[in-house]
Write a protein that holds these residues in place. Structure first.
Motif, PDB file in Angstrom:
ATOM      1  N   PRO A 142       0.832  -1.205   0.000  1.00 50.95           N
ATOM      2  CA  PRO A 142       0.000   0.000   0.000  1.00 50.95           C
ATOM      3  C   PRO A 142       0.868   1.257   0.000  1.00 50.95           C
ATOM      4  CG  PRO A 142       0.057  -0.963   2.186  1.00 50.95           C
ATOM      5  CD  PRO A 142       0.808  -1.903   1.285  1.00 50.95           C
ATOM      6  N   ALA A 143       0.306   2.335  -0.555  1.00 51.70           N
ATOM      7  CA  ALA A 143       1.046   3.598  -0.623  1.00 51.70           C
ATOM      8  C   ALA A 143       0.171   4.739  -0.135  1.00 51.70           C
ATOM      9  CB  ALA A 143       1.496   3.870  -2.054  1.00 51.70           C
ATOM     10  N   GLU A 168      -6.091  13.670   6.348  1.00 55.16           N
ATOM     11  CA  GLU A 168      -6.801  12.466   6.761  1.00 55.16           C
ATOM     12  C   GLU A 168      -5.855  11.633   7.596  1.00 55.16           C
ATOM     13  OE1 GLU A 168      -9.069  11.500   2.591  1.00 55.16           O
ATOM     14  OE2 GLU A 168      -7.092  10.656   2.882  1.00 55.16           O
ATOM     15  N   ILE A 170      -4.726   8.137   8.159  1.00 55.05           N
ATOM     16  CA  ILE A 170      -4.837   6.853   7.479  1.00 55.05           C
ATOM     17  C   ILE A 170      -4.063   5.812   8.263  1.00 55.05           C
ATOM     18  CG2 ILE A 170      -4.170   5.602   5.394  1.00 55.05           C
ATOM     19  CD1 ILE A 170      -4.847   8.031   3.824  1.00 55.05           C
ATOM     20  N   ALA A 171      -4.729   4.709   8.554  1.00 49.47           N
ATOM     21  CA  ALA A 171      -4.041   3.612   9.236  1.00 49.47           C
ATOM     22  C   ALA A 171      -3.582   2.637   8.178  1.00 49.47           C
ATOM     23  CB  ALA A 171      -4.997   2.924  10.206  1.00 49.47           C
ATOM     24  N   VAL A 172      -2.320   2.263   8.242  1.00 48.12           N
ATOM     25  CA  VAL A 172      -1.798   1.357   7.234  1.00 48.12           C
ATOM     26  C   VAL A 172      -0.793   0.436   7.910  1.00 48.12           C
ATOM     27  CG1 VAL A 172      -0.203   3.157   6.457  1.00 48.12           C
ATOM     28  CG2 VAL A 172      -0.681   1.237   4.956  1.00 48.12           C
ATOM     29  N   LYS A 173      -0.848  -0.841   7.507  1.00 49.18           N
ATOM     30  CA  LYS A 173       0.030  -1.820   8.154  1.00 49.18           C
ATOM     31  C   LYS A 173       1.360  -1.899   7.411  1.00 49.18           C
ATOM     32  CE  LYS A 173      -3.033  -4.706  10.757  1.00 49.18           C
ATOM     33  NZ  LYS A 173      -3.461  -3.525  11.502  1.00 49.18           N
TER      34      LYS A 173
ATOM     35  N   PHE C  75     -12.448   8.952  -0.513  1.00 50.12           N
ATOM     36  CA  PHE C  75     -11.322   8.450  -1.289  1.00 50.12           C
ATOM     37  C   PHE C  75     -10.414   7.575  -0.453  1.00 50.12           C
ATOM     38  CE2 PHE C  75      -6.926   8.950  -2.902  1.00 50.12           C
ATOM     39  CZ  PHE C  75      -7.096   8.245  -4.072  1.00 50.12           C
ATOM     40  N   LEU C  77      -7.211   5.081  -1.580  1.00 49.61           N
ATOM     41  CA  LEU C  77      -6.431   4.730  -2.760  1.00 49.61           C
ATOM     42  C   LEU C  77      -6.581   3.250  -3.110  1.00 49.61           C
ATOM     43  CD1 LEU C  77      -4.458   5.444  -4.995  1.00 49.61           C
ATOM     44  CD2 LEU C  77      -2.592   5.157  -3.371  1.00 49.61           C
ATOM     45  N   ASP C  78      -6.448   2.381  -2.099  1.00 51.73           N
ATOM     46  CA  ASP C  78      -6.533   0.943  -2.380  1.00 51.73           C
ATOM     47  C   ASP C  78      -7.889   0.564  -2.946  1.00 51.73           C
ATOM     48  OD1 ASP C  78      -3.993   0.469  -1.665  1.00 51.73           O
ATOM     49  OD2 ASP C  78      -4.440  -0.462   0.273  1.00 51.73           O
ATOM     50  N   LEU C  81      -8.271   1.858  -6.511  1.00 47.37           N
ATOM     51  CA  LEU C  81      -7.509   1.042  -7.455  1.00 47.37           C
ATOM     52  C   LEU C  81      -8.211  -0.283  -7.718  1.00 47.37           C
ATOM     53  CD1 LEU C  81      -3.805   1.452  -6.272  1.00 47.37           C
ATOM     54  CD2 LEU C  81      -4.795   2.212  -8.439  1.00 47.37           C
ATOM     55  N   ARG C 190      -6.653  -6.573  -0.414  1.00 51.06           N
ATOM     56  CA  ARG C 190      -5.828  -5.554  -1.042  1.00 51.06           C
ATOM     57  C   ARG C 190      -6.190  -4.140  -0.579  1.00 51.06           C
ATOM     58  NH1 ARG C 190      -3.308  -6.155  -6.730  1.00 51.06           N
ATOM     59  NH2 ARG C 190      -1.744  -5.057  -5.534  1.00 51.06           N
ATOM     60  N   ARG C 192      -5.549  -2.206   2.066  1.00 50.58           N
ATOM     61  CA  ARG C 192      -4.664  -2.325   3.219  1.00 50.58           C
ATOM     62  C   ARG C 192      -4.557  -1.019   3.988  1.00 50.58           C
ATOM     63  NH1 ARG C 192      -0.950  -3.861  -1.537  1.00 50.58           N
ATOM     64  NH2 ARG C 192      -2.188  -2.064  -2.108  1.00 50.58           N
ATOM     65  N   GLN C 193      -5.329  -0.059   3.564  1.00 53.97           N
ATOM     66  CA  GLN C 193      -5.306   1.191   4.327  1.00 53.97           C
ATOM     67  C   GLN C 193      -6.724   1.631   4.612  1.00 53.97           C
ATOM     68  OE1 GLN C 193      -3.930   4.645   1.949  1.00 53.97           O
ATOM     69  NE2 GLN C 193      -3.271   3.130   0.467  1.00 53.97           N
ATOM     70  N   GLU C 194      -6.847   2.346   5.690  1.00 56.43           N
ATOM     71  CA  GLU C 194      -8.169   2.710   6.158  1.00 56.43           C
ATOM     72  C   GLU C 194      -8.123   4.191   6.568  1.00 56.43           C
ATOM     73  OE1 GLU C 194     -10.685   1.884  10.184  1.00 56.43           O
ATOM     74  OE2 GLU C 194      -9.179   0.401   9.596  1.00 56.43           O
TER      75      GLU C 194
END
Lengths: 264, 676, 334
Positions: A142-143, A168, A170-173, C75, C77-78, C81, C190, C192-194
């Motif tokens: 993820p980006a 925002e 953003i939670a990302v692992k 929005f 991104l994941d 996409l 996929r 993977r972000q929230e």
């Protein structure tokens, strides 16, 4: 926490346009124009160092050649990165963003065991803002772009992503790719100890063969985009200076002129 | 014997010899104190201060004995000259007295007899007491009534003054008691010579011996004890300056005032700059012990006077406190922890406020070297800690990348001279002068006008000169003064290499900062040049008639002494000389001029930093000094001063009544040369 | 995806809405390209927020595809996409257009890499290539000092368009087209972000910087944050939006959301008043669409005067209060 920072070493983008000449669809800086780590890449290094100082781990700086990028990597080491790798091979020359991202992604894969990949939001020479996305897609990660703050909770990153109205959360692992904006941190000036240690440091060079990259996928051969032409846009100077004895008079004249131009 | 003489130890029995025991005890206290401080100084790094002994002796004569800086403050002069000379004479008197006694006891030979004795009494003992009394009374008046803010008012100060006053009065009383029982009765004509105690003696002479004798005996012992107590008190109070002051003056730097020392072996050093006691040189530690806390440094500091946190006195006393706290621990081989001197005790802001103008050093009666210590602490911030204000980071980056403080392209460095037919040294290797244009003169629009005026003057006068052109970079002065010694050394080596490659001997520059660096600081890196400031050359051209000043310019001029030309290098007169030759112009001096001149606010790399602290900007304060003498032109001879004045005049809307102009512009205009 | 790729897809920014300025700009470009290349124009709307599709047809879309999925509410991104990849593969267009907003910056390159094609970001101009070949895309580089014309050799050609750089589409009232729904199944693995929350910093009331007709912006030349109120007072007298240079947002005087320039917002006011802003190209890149620039700067050699229509050389601290008074007088607010 292991962090990889991808940096680009570019001619001083703040130098006036007169200091560049266009040669064969390339911008060639005048002699004496310094190269430096691209805008926001140095902020990404700083963000990485701050995370490391808080949570431990190591920070690796990588850069895609030419050989002069070694100086940029030395600067990254002087700032406090633990190691640096230069990616340089004739096959990489003339890569577009896709080729560049492919090489960086291969290098990150080779480094292994990475929790966070940081880049700048866009390189200061070409202002494209693509490479972070490429790295993420090549590595299947993820980006988040563009980030003005990153924190690690112990299980995930909370990234403050900028949007028009604010940001925002953003939670990302991990592992993930984050493209840093200029607000993320103020890059430190290296200490002399850092400079001295960096000047002694060995920077390994990884080639296409080291990375197992098919030369047909990168460089000129692997391009998806091409540059047809470069040119300098013309700015015409036509400023009318408002003068007066005192601020009140200047203000009055300016308001009068703006009204005449129907701007008020 | 009826020649005038004195009976030593009159009225004091064999217990008299206890006197020497007390003196010895007092001296042991003092000696041990010196030894303790000496061990702390020895923690410091080496520094060569034992060279040129005759010059150092001369320093002692001028600043320790004659105290040539005292008259700048008339009250301080009365107080300090009085106490110092008074007590010195009293010390001589006591020494002579003792010597005479022992000579007589051991050899039978008596020195102080007859007219010698009377003169000794009048011109040594009683004069000393009287001077000290005047000084002390003046001190009380000064501190109680006038109350100058620069002084501190602590118990210790009052204890010292009280003790000294008591000793003087007590001394007169002892003498008066003795006279009442001896001279007044037998040889009243001898007693007049003791004019200090004579009136009291006359009063006391009416008392019977049964009162006078015990009273004298007791007073005599009180005098001995109080005096030896005062001696011992040297070890516990600011009186230590009696020893450390002259020592510090003796070891003063003999370099021009602004010269900084390189960090030796910068490539291999373990730490950079100074924060812990052993990081300073022994002389910097001695400086701290020599401080008398008179506050002259702070009272003359432009940063402090405009409300900024910097106080040079505090910088020095912070170091002293650190020596007191940590010094003994280092001596016991321990590594002290606790607050950091730089950062916690002396704040970063204080250090960054310094303009390195040298007003503090100029004012200090103890010849303390504040500026090198401040720069040493800045070096610690920059090189060791990386704690650097954003403006300074930009400065460093620009110097690194472009060789000038603003980040202009190096290739355009000589563009200002493009149409003037100025040659580079490569084109004219035989030029008499290499003109070091400097960054401001090359890139700053306002200062380019000055460079152009100077070029026309030189061309009109037939001076053969050449410039380095794009090969020139910043001398490194702002980097060095902002603490980045490494960057300075890189720039210096680069420039020296270029200058030496062309075999340059004689350099002309219009920038006092470049002047100071090229002249005084490049030597340490193998650059030896004869350096001339443009004010010096212009004065010479005017005096010899090679430039004729014909047209009237300005009416009322004042001249602002650039710190790095004046105070740091002693060049005060050439600019004034040229200015007074301008037809129709009169030169008025500001209150603070020459060695007391007030900084424009641009020194010490501050010209490249935003001024955020304080109640007033330094350039505005200096502009007020200018306004006070109401000129229509401020003449300067420094590009940074020009930038600072231009800024002040513009932001205060003074441009219609006051102009800032460089000497070169005024001279060029008067000589009828183009200013375009 | 090869030579048979055909059609222009315009991705509509949900925040902008169906009749928004960005939508008009992107569809304007899409429609012109559609006409030039004789290819259909498809508007793709992410999320369910856009209920009304009429304006999209009127702006020139032949077909509207509404991509419907709960994760697309805002929005991500994941999620975007995951939704767009199958749709674009299915549609197989020649060109995909979107605005170079904070969404477009993230989505454009990511979508290109997902589809293994090329992308040109932040384009300020474009034209069809000779003989129906790849589009010739003009980008501004080195902070705006130079322009580059680039082509994308792969399909689809993904292009993000600099806001305000293209004329908006003129709506054709009554024009209609087709509409369909696309229900993707973004693979949850996929995503993977929230997005946990959105923090709005830009002034809730008042004019949006991007839409403002008048913008007053301050820079480092103001001296310090304590003088910022001067900018705000002038803006309030003018009914203008407030902006800032990067130097000032970096220094923390004001929130990042006020930043104008290459890494901030692109604005196109009729009147732009730059106070104490030197005019670095990176800043000017954000105001190139401003119609009239007034520069107030202490330094007569500041670059900003090269772009300005009116210039005042002087200290903002003195000029601004006087100007605010004069404006109030002129607008009858005094």
């Amino acid at each position: 926490m292991n962090i990889v920072v991808c940096i680009k070493y570019v001619p001083d983008w703040e130098a006036p346009a007169s200091q560049f000449r266009i040669e064969d669809s390339r911008l060639v800086p005048a002699p004496g124009i310094a190269y430096r780590i691209s805008d926001t890449d140095d902020e990404a290094i700083e963000a990485a160092l701050q995370l490391k100082e808080k949570h431990g781990g190591r920070v690796t700086a990588i850069s895609l050649g030419p050989a002069s990028a070694r100086d940029g990597l030395k600067h990254a080491l002087a700032m406090g990165c633990d190691q640096a790798v230069l990616l340089d091979d004739p096959a990489f020359e003339d890569s577009d963003a896709a080729g560049t991202a492919a090489v960086l992604a291969a290098a990150i894969r080779k480094l292994g065991d990475v929790d966070l990949i940081l880049t700048g939001r866009q390189a200061a020479d070409w202002d494209q803002g693509q490479v972070h996305a490429g790295i993420a897609e090549f590595l299947g990660l993820p980006a988040v772009i563009p980030a003005r703050h990153i924190e690690w909770t112990g299980s995930e990153f909370i990234v403050h992503r900028i949007y028009e109205e604010g940001y925002e959360e953003i939670a990302v692992k991990p592992p993930c790719v984050v493209a840093c904006s200029n607000e993320i941190a103020e890059p430190r000036y290296p200490t002399l100890r850092g400079i001295m240690a960096a000047s002694r440091a060995q920077i390994p060079v990884w080639t296409a063969a080291d990375l197992g990259i098919d030369p047909g996928r990168v460089g000129r051969a692997g391009r998806r985009t091409r540059v047809l032409r470069l040119y300098a846009p013309q700015v015409e100077a036509k400023c009318e200076f408002i003068e007066g004895e005192n601020p009140e008079e200047i203000a009055a004249k300016l308001v009068q002129r703006l009204r005449e131009e129907k701007l008020l | 014997m009826d020649l005038p003489h004195k009976e030593s130890f009159f009225n004091i029995g064999p217990e008299r010899y206890l006197n020497y025991l007390f003196a010895l005890i007092a001296l042991v206290f003092v000696g041990y104190h010196i030894y303790r401080r000496y061990r702390i100084w020895r923690l410091g790094k080496p520094e060569l201060r034992f060279d040129r002994i005759p010059a150092r002796v001369s320093l002692i004569l001028r600043y320790a004995l004659a105290q040539l800086k005292m008259p700048r403050d008339p009250w301080a002069a009365v107080v300090h000259y009085g106490i110092f000379w008074g007590y010195l004479l009293l010390f001589v008197a006591t020494t002579l007295d003792g010597t005479t006694y022992w000579l007589k006891t051991l050899t039978g030979y008596e020195v102080l007899v007859g007219p010698t004795y009377l003169l000794y009494k009048a011109l040594i003992g009683n004069l000393g007491g009287t001077l000290a009394l005047i000084g002390l009374l003046a001190a009380f008046y000064w501190r109680l009534v006038i109350r100058p803010p620069r002084l501190r008012y602590q118990t210790e100060d009052w204890v010292i003054l009280g003790l000294l006053l008591f000793n003087v009065l007590n001394g007169f009383e002892v003498q008066a008691l003795r006279l009442a029982m001896t001279d007044l009765r037998n040889h009243p004509e001898w007693a007049y010579w003791a004019y200090g105690s004579y009136p009291l003696a006359v009063i006391l002479s009416g008392l019977p011996d049964s009162v006078l004798r015990p009273l004298h005996w007791a007073s005599w012992w009180v005098h001995v004890l109080a005096s030896q107590f005062a001696v011992a008190f040297i070890a516990y109070s600011k009186l230590e300056h009696i020893i450390f002051g002259p020592l510090n003056i003796f070891f003063r730097s003999l370099e021009p005032r602004g010269t900084l020392k390189p960090i030796p072996n910068i490539e291999t050093a373990e730490t950079y700059g100074a924060n812990r006691v052993p990081d300073f040189t022994w002389k910097q530690l001695l400086d701290a012990d020599a401080c008398i806390r008179c506050g002259r440094c702070t009272a003359n500091c432009p940063a402090n006077l405009t409300g900024k946190p910097l106080s040079p006195k505090k910088i020095i006393l912070d170091l002293k406190a650190e020596m007191d706290r940590a010094g003994p621990l280092y001596l016991r081989g321990r590594q002290p922890d606790g607050p950091s001197l730089v950062g916690d005790i002396t704040t970063d802001d204080e250090l960054w406020d310094c303009l390195t103008c040298g007003a503090c050093m100029e004012a200090c009666p103890m010849e303390i070297e504040h500026v090198p210590t401040i720069v040493e602490e800045r070096r610690y911030l920059v090189l060791n800690e990386g704690r650097i204000p954003r403006d300074v980071v930009n400065l460093f980056n620009n110097l690194e990348r472009s060789g000038n403080p603003w980040g202009y392209p190096p290739t355009t460095r000589a563009d200002w001279a493009r149409d003037l037919g100025v040659r580079t040294i490569a084109e004219d290797p035989g030029a008499d002068y290499l003109w070091w244009v400097g960054c401001a003169g090359s890139y700053d629009e306002r200062n380019i006008r000055i460079s152009r005026a100077l070029a026309r003057i030189l061309q009109a006068a037939g001076v053969r000169f050449a410039i380095l052109g794009p090969e020139e970079t910043c001398t490194g002065d702002p980097a060095r003064r902002a603490g980045h010694e490494y960057l300075y050394q890189i720039l210096a080596q680069q420039n020296i290499e270029a200058l030496n490659r062309y075999g340059v001997r004689k350099i002309l520059t219009a920038c006092p900062h470049c002047f100071n660096t090229l002249k005084n600081e490049y030597r340490a890196f193998g650059g030896f040049y004869e350096v001339v400031h443009h004010s010096q050359l212009i004065a010479e051209l005017v005096e010899t008639g090679r430039v004729r000043l014909e047209r009237p310019v300005g009416q009322r001029l004042t001249y602002h002494d650039p710190c790095y030309l004046g105070r740091h290098n002693g060049v005060y007169d050439p600019a004034r000389l040229a200015l007074t030759r301008l037809p129709g112009a009169s030169l008025v001096e500001m209150r603070l001029h020459r060695h007391q001149a007030f900084c424009c606010g641009g020194g010490g790399a501050r010209v490249f930093m935003t001024e955020t602290r304080g109640h007033k900007r330094v350039n505005h304060e200096r502009t007020d000094h200018v306004l006070a003498v109401n000129p229509n032109v401020i003449a300067t001879a420094c590009p940074f001063c020009m930038i600072m004045f231009e800024d002040a005049l513009k932001t205060r809307n003074l441009t219609d009544r006051l102009e800032a102009r460089d000497l070169a512009e005024l001279v060029a205009e008067s000589a009828g040369l183009s200013l375009k | 995806m090869t030579a048979e790729a055909r059609g222009i897809v315009a991705i509509i920014e949900p925040a902008d809405g169906p009749a928004g300025a960005l939508t008009a700009e992107v569809l304007g470009v899409a429609r012109r390209l559609g006409n030039d290349l004789n290819e259909p124009v498809t508007a793709v709307v992410l999320g369910e927020t856009v209920a009304e599709v009429g304006p999209l047809w009127e702006f020139g879309a032949d077909k509207v595809i509404r991509v419907v999925h709960p994760l697309l509410a805002e929005f991500n991104l994941d999620a975007a996409l995951g939704a767009l990849e199958p749709l674009i593969r299915r549609e197989n267009p020649n060109v995909v257009l979107m605005a170079h907003t904070f969404q477009g910056r993230a989505l454009g390159p990511a979508l290109a890499f997902r589809l293994q094609t090329g992308v040109a970001t932040d384009c300020v101009d474009l034209r069809p290539g000779a003989g129906g070949g790849s589009l010739v895309l003009t980008r501004s580089i080195l902070g705006g000092n130079f322009r580059a014309e680039v082509v994308i050799d792969t399909r689809p050609q993904i292009v993000t368009l600099r806001p305000k750089a293209f004329p908006p589409a003129e709506p054709t009232p009554g024009r209609t087209g087709t509409v369909e729904e696309f229900r993707p199944e973004p693979d949850p693995v996929r995503v993977r972000q929230e997005v946990r929350r959105r923090i709005q910093e830009a002034a809730a009331e008042g004019v949006r910087l991007e839409d403002a007709r008048i913008v007053v912006a301050g820079g480092r030349g103001l001296g310090g944050p304590e003088n910022w109120h001067l900018v705000e007072e002038l803006a309030s007298a003018l009914g203008a939006a407030v902006g800032a240079s990067r130097a000032v947002t970096d220094a923390g005087w004001v929130p990042t959301s006020l930043q104008i320039g290459l890494t901030g917002k692109t604005i196109s006011p009729d009147l732009y008043i730059a106070v104490g802003i030197s005019g670095a190209v990176q800043h000017m890149a954000g105001v190139s669409a401003a119609k009239t620039i007034v520069a107030i700067n202490k330094d007569p050699d500041a670059t900003i005067f090269r772009y300005a229509r009116f210039g005042v050389v002087g200290d903002a601290k003195q000029i601004l209060p006087a100007l605010t008074r004069e404006i109030k007088k002129a607008l009858g607010k005094a």
